[in-house]
Design an enzyme around this catalytic site. Sequence first.
Site, mmCIF file in Angstrom:
data_model
loop_
_atom_site.group_PDB
_atom_site.id
_atom_site.type_symbol
_atom_site.label_atom_id
_atom_site.label_comp_id
_atom_site.label_asym_id
_atom_site.label_seq_id
_atom_site.Cartn_x
_atom_site.Cartn_y
_atom_site.Cartn_z
ATOM 1 N N CYS A 21 8.835 -5.883 4.849
ATOM 2 C CA CYS A 21 7.464 -5.506 5.103
ATOM 3 C C CYS A 21 6.666 -6.793 5.684
ATOM 4 C CB CYS A 21 6.635 -4.981 3.951
ATOM 5 S SG CYS A 21 7.524 -4.217 2.532
ATOM 6 N N HIS A 65 -2.140 -6.943 1.602
ATOM 7 C CA HIS A 65 -0.796 -6.036 1.689
ATOM 8 C C HIS A 65 -1.337 -4.746 0.974
ATOM 9 C CE1 HIS A 65 3.310 -5.392 2.333
ATOM 10 N NE2 HIS A 65 3.586 -5.415 1.151
ATOM 11 N N GLU A 102 -1.633 -9.210 -6.326
ATOM 12 C CA GLU A 102 -2.165 -9.609 -5.241
ATOM 13 C C GLU A 102 -3.569 -9.944 -5.503
ATOM 14 O OE1 GLU A 102 -2.217 -6.922 -1.725
ATOM 15 O OE2 GLU A 102 -2.891 -8.782 -0.589
ATOM 16 N N LYS A 120 -3.877 0.270 5.148
ATOM 17 C CA LYS A 120 -2.610 1.060 4.874
ATOM 18 C C LYS A 120 -3.025 2.309 4.568
ATOM 19 C CE LYS A 120 1.240 -2.216 4.063
ATOM 20 N NZ LYS A 120 0.790 -3.652 4.067
ATOM 21 N N HIS A 143 2.123 2.420 5.391
ATOM 22 C CA HIS A 143 2.832 1.412 5.383
ATOM 23 C C HIS A 143 3.950 1.521 6.414
ATOM 24 C CE1 HIS A 143 4.993 -2.004 3.941
ATOM 25 N NE2 HIS A 143 5.095 -1.640 2.531
ATOM 26 N N PHE A 186 9.654 -6.795 -0.122
ATOM 27 C CA PHE A 186 10.920 -6.721 -0.969
ATOM 28 C C PHE A 186 11.854 -7.720 -0.457
ATOM 29 C CE2 PHE A 186 9.354 -3.309 -2.923
ATOM 30 C CZ PHE A 186 9.998 -1.899 -2.839
#
Lengths: 105, 398
Positions: free
Chosen positions: B155, B287, B298, B319, B324, B383
């Site tokens: 991502c 994010h 976050e 998002k 996403h 990830f």
Amino acid sequence: MSLDRSSIENELLELFAQAFRIDRASVSRDQGLAELGVTSLDLVEAIFLVEDRFGVTIPFNANGPDRASPDFLTVGSLLELIVSLVVAKQGGQAAPAAAAVATGA
Amino acid sequence: MQRVVVTGRGVVSAIGRGMAEFSRALGEGRSGIGRLSDTPHRVGAPVREFDPGREFDATKLALLDRSTQFALVAAGDAIAESGLDRELGPRAAVVVGTGAGSLSSLEQSYAQFHADREKRLHPFTVPRVMPNAAAGQISLAHGVTGPAFMVATACASSAYAVSLGMQMIRSGAVDVAVVGGTEACLVEGNLKAWEALRVLAPDTCRPFSRDRRGLVLGEGAGMMVLESLDHARRRDATVHGEIVGSSLNSDAHHILIPSLDGQAAAIRGCLADAGIAADDIGYVNAHGTATAANDVTETRALHQVFGAAAYRLAVSSTKAMHGHTLGAGGAIELLATLVGLAGRFAPPTMNYTEPDPECDLNYVPNEAQDLHCGVALTNSFAFGGHNAVLAVRGAHWV
């Protein structure tokens, strides 16, 4: 092949011991999963092993209210949830509709 | 060291194809999340009304996976906007991020193969599915003879791509970089794999809300033309913003679970690279995936870096509108940030229902807010433990 409750429970406890990396002998029903150091990823893996083995669908979302649901709180509550799903499946009934929706699967 | 500016932008997303439609949607808070037509029990943020037959001629199409198509369209728009209408040559680079590459073509090919091992595969299967296809096709379409390559950091891929393009220009290796990312992985096998992780929301994407239930996958591409400020000024190009700094780092903590330390270090590192103080930031495009883990981590990272100033920030996750988009996310979200800076508004976090006590910042719930700031940040935490934070200055302030 239909299994009785205690065989199902024994298999489940073996799977839990494997997935949660704990000693089978030291698992007791009233132990909290958090207390055993079980992370939500450990739980996701355990659920996969169980679903794969027994062909049931276990409703669990790692983000939402499921994380705090009583079903996923203790070893005993998790056993109860899964055993009832397995028994229901063996009885020839479909998994409860709520289960399919909750996973979003 | 060269300053790096944005002279062209292109986007394909669930909330618009092209910057005009995309900008309008961001301002209005229009979400592109809905039931997926092939698998209506699932939600996603697909690119609708995209007709490959209209964008590419038939012979070319056989070579192009959907993710490559998106990348080509977005890059084409960006280069057109930049006014660089000749072959870009050896002093230009192409850097494209992607999470899953040509996954839909790969899935189709393997499905066919396993169904019937005797049946011939299409001769263009290899160039269609190779992970570098987007970079190669863009360099081919626009005569880029400098370096062209893909970046894979899940991502954070396209944020990494933007940073690398910026670094290449700063160092003088190239004058122009076509950068961004693409993703088109809303295919059944992949969706099943994501479901197995239990992080997909069954309903919608609610970043920072107490009742958030995980992420909603989207698709699309965001591409930009970056240039040195000198190069842009010499040819009197219109500047849409400046990439003032970036930070790329790794958590080295867990392959899936985010690290507070890693995120905070990336945010701090970006401010340092940009030479700006935390107090100078007015907006953060988070994010904000709407997973339990990310949104809390976050928020804490922002608290750690900004201290009391955190409460003065507008922090939103777009998002909730475009989904996403994995490898395309960093670039699409950077474009959204530029839109906000130019339009003097903070894009909203849509679908926000109730506050989570652990997420206590101003997330711009459901409606855009006025924004008067020159510099913003955009975060990507992936990830694998890959983190990228970019700092951008609005066009008015360059």
